[in-house]
Design a protein around this motif. Structure first.
Motif: not given
Length: 294
Positions: A116-119, A175-181, A221-223
């Motif tokens: 599933r995706d983050p949504d 603040t550095a942020a990152h989420f895997d697309p 956020l994750t989008a």
């Protein structure tokens, strides 16, 4: 073009406390940075978005004393611009037509089980697994309606997995942020019934309008991972981001129009003052979630 912020509601229903919080958060950062705040109507859904809802939004913002700088932007006037960008991505082999329906995708996910995706929607990686390559080709030859999806694996191969910078509510702090697309799969950039999608239109508009600071709810956020991929692919500037907390209902879910959240107009009629609503919205803001990092 001067750097600026934007508040971007969808005129598909009345504003509620969650929208009030986002408008106030944008207003406060714009004041702290001494930059203009623009208003954008995200009205790409030509069925659900209506002029009467836009009028309600304008009335509610005036009542809340949220001041924005004209002109008003409407996404429904920019379909040609989105089509131009989509054509560029198509020419580069980064998007493809998808003929599988939402029901077919959901049915396939129930039968075989997919990530599933983050949504919470099934992560999509092509028609072949859902309806089969031959059926997809048959529909293409018949000229069946298609959604246009970003080939995420190809996009990531081209630009990597870009992160972003998250800032505090007043614009201070970094603040550095990152989420895997890749967690999103092949997201839709243009729908069968609409010549764009949220992901495409918001990225194009923010770049074209010179939006330097994006203030929005933590549910998006994750989008940001998807939006950063598109920004790099298209050579767009990199904004700074602030994802504020949400306003939750009694059921613990974020307030939404779909689950009947009380609108600001109804609150006004019930005797709430603008100051009371502003206080209630900020008092009920949940702590933002931990930032995703590498």
């Amino acid at each position: 073009m001067a750097p600026m912020l934007r508040f971007a509601p969808s005129p598909n229903g009345p504003l509620h406390l969650g929208h009030a919080l986002s408008a106030i958060a944008n207003e406060r950062m714009a004041a702290a940075l001494d930059r203009p705040l623009r208003l954008r109507m995200e009205d790409i859904d030509r069925i659900r978005c209506r002029p009467e809802y836009e009028a309600m939004i304008l009335e509610d913002l005036a009542w809340l004393r949220v001041v924005w700088t004209p002109p008003l932007r409407r996404q429904s006037t920019r379909f040609d611009r989105y089509a131009t960008v989509l054509a560029e991505l198509t020419r580069r082999g980064l998007v493809y037509p998808s003929f599988a329906s939402r029901r077919e995708i959901a049915d396939h996910a129930r039968v075989v089980g997919v990530a599933r995706d983050p949504d919470g929607a099934p992560r999509f990686s092509g028609d072949a697994a859902v309806i089969g390559a031959e059926e997809a080709e048959r529909r293409r030859q018949l000229g069946a309606p298609a959604a246009w999806r970003l080939d995420m694996a190809r996009a990531v191969n081209e630009v990597g997995r870009p992160g972003w910078t998250e800032i505090g509510p007043s614009g201070a702090g970094r603040t550095a942020a990152h989420f895997d697309p890749m967690s999103w799969g092949d997201v839709v950039l243009a729908r069968k019934e609409t010549p764009t999608s949220y992901h495409l239109s918001v990225v194009v508009d923010d770049a074209d309008d010179g939006i330097s600071h994006i203030v929005r709810g933590a549910d998006l956020l994750t989008a940001t991972a998807v939006h950063r991929v598109l920004q790099v692919l298209l050579g767009f500037p990199t904004p700074l981001y602030h994802h504020h907390g949400l306003v939750l209902g009694e059921d613990g879910r974020k307030l939404s129009k779909s689950n009947g959240a009380l609108g600001l107009g109804a609150m006004r009629q019930a005797g709430w003052t603008a100051d009371m609503v502003r206080h209630e919205a900020t008092a009920r803001e949940t702590p933002p979630p931990p930032l995703p990092t590498r």
